[in-house]
Write a protein that holds these residues in place. Structure first.
Motif, mmCIF file in Angstrom:
data_model
loop_
_atom_site.group_PDB
_atom_site.id
_atom_site.type_symbol
_atom_site.label_atom_id
_atom_site.label_comp_id
_atom_site.label_asym_id
_atom_site.label_seq_id
_atom_site.Cartn_x
_atom_site.Cartn_y
_atom_site.Cartn_z
ATOM 1 N N TYR A 232 32.022 25.100 11.710
ATOM 2 C CA TYR A 232 31.783 25.209 10.271
ATOM 3 C C TYR A 232 32.139 23.870 9.641
ATOM 4 O O TYR A 232 33.073 23.207 10.084
ATOM 5 C CB TYR A 232 32.645 26.306 9.638
ATOM 6 N N ASP A 233 31.433 23.493 8.595
ATOM 7 C CA ASP A 233 31.680 22.230 7.897
ATOM 8 C C ASP A 233 32.493 22.512 6.645
ATOM 9 O O ASP A 233 32.049 23.245 5.768
ATOM 10 C CB ASP A 233 30.335 21.586 7.530
ATOM 11 N N ASP A 234 33.688 21.922 6.555
ATOM 12 C CA ASP A 234 34.516 22.131 5.362
ATOM 13 C C ASP A 234 34.204 21.106 4.268
ATOM 14 O O ASP A 234 34.778 21.166 3.191
ATOM 15 C CB ASP A 234 35.995 22.122 5.709
ATOM 16 N N SER B 123 36.798 19.569 1.942
ATOM 17 C CA SER B 123 37.438 20.335 0.878
ATOM 18 C C SER B 123 38.544 21.222 1.454
ATOM 19 O O SER B 123 38.285 22.030 2.356
ATOM 20 C CB SER B 123 36.392 21.219 0.191
ATOM 21 N N GLN C 292 39.850 23.875 0.176
ATOM 22 C CA GLN C 292 39.489 25.285 -0.019
ATOM 23 C C GLN C 292 38.447 25.727 1.006
ATOM 24 O O GLN C 292 38.541 26.822 1.565
ATOM 25 C CB GLN C 292 38.971 25.532 -1.442
ATOM 26 N N GLU C 293 37.459 24.894 1.261
ATOM 27 C CA GLU C 293 36.456 25.222 2.282
ATOM 28 C C GLU C 293 37.087 25.271 3.668
ATOM 29 O O GLU C 293 36.709 26.086 4.502
ATOM 30 C CB GLU C 293 35.303 24.213 2.262
ATOM 31 N N ALA C 294 38.060 24.404 3.909
ATOM 32 C CA ALA C 294 38.764 24.414 5.189
ATOM 33 C C ALA C 294 39.489 25.741 5.381
ATOM 34 O O ALA C 294 39.418 26.356 6.451
ATOM 35 C CB ALA C 294 39.744 23.254 5.273
ATOM 36 N N THR D 130 38.772 28.644 3.967
ATOM 37 C CA THR D 130 37.753 29.673 4.150
ATOM 38 C C THR D 130 37.212 29.652 5.571
ATOM 39 O O THR D 130 37.070 30.695 6.222
ATOM 40 C CB THR D 130 36.601 29.473 3.135
ATOM 41 N N SER D 131 36.931 28.464 6.073
ATOM 42 C CA SER D 131 36.381 28.328 7.426
ATOM 43 C C SER D 131 37.371 28.777 8.489
ATOM 44 O O SER D 131 37.008 29.480 9.435
ATOM 45 C CB SER D 131 35.973 26.877 7.687
ATOM 46 N N SER E 209 42.179 18.111 4.391
ATOM 47 C CA SER E 209 41.636 19.417 4.785
ATOM 48 C C SER E 209 42.505 20.114 5.816
ATOM 49 O O SER E 209 42.523 21.332 5.894
ATOM 50 C CB SER E 209 40.229 19.255 5.364
ATOM 51 N N THR E 210 43.202 19.352 6.622
ATOM 52 C CA THR E 210 43.961 19.934 7.723
ATOM 53 C C THR E 210 45.329 20.438 7.292
ATOM 54 O O THR E 210 45.736 21.536 7.684
ATOM 55 C CB THR E 210 44.117 18.910 8.864
ATOM 56 N N ILE F 123 45.731 24.087 5.952
ATOM 57 C CA ILE F 123 45.438 25.211 6.842
ATOM 58 C C ILE F 123 46.555 25.480 7.853
ATOM 59 O O ILE F 123 46.556 26.516 8.509
ATOM 60 C CB ILE F 123 44.099 25.029 7.592
#
Length: 72
Positions: free
Chosen positions: A18-20, A23, A25-27, A29-30, A51-52, A55
């Motif tokens: 998946y491509d974050d 972001s 927030q996208e990270a 979600t992924s 991004s890391t 998470i």
């Protein structure tokens, strides 16, 4: 080759991506999707600290192996 002989520890390998988009927030979600829906084990990811780092608590709670390269 690895899957042909039963995988690693009985688990066959499958690449799920998946491509974050860089972001945080996208990270999140992924990673939730990878853990909860895709059932990944281990997780190999992380291209930027932004991004890391957000998470990490989620991954730590999940107790799955995680490999990442964080640049400063």
């Amino acid at each position: 080759e690895v899957n042909a002989v039963g995988g690693i520890g009985g688990r066959k390998l499958k690449l799920v991506v998946y491509d974050d988009a860089g972001s945080p927030q996208e990270a999140l979600t992924s990673v939730r999707r990878l853990i909860d829906q895709d059932g990944v084990f281990p997780l190999i990811a992380g291209s930027t600290s932004g991004s890391t780092l957000p998470i990490l608590p989620l991954i730590n709670r999940s107790k799955i192996p995680f490999v990442s390269s964080i640049s400063s």
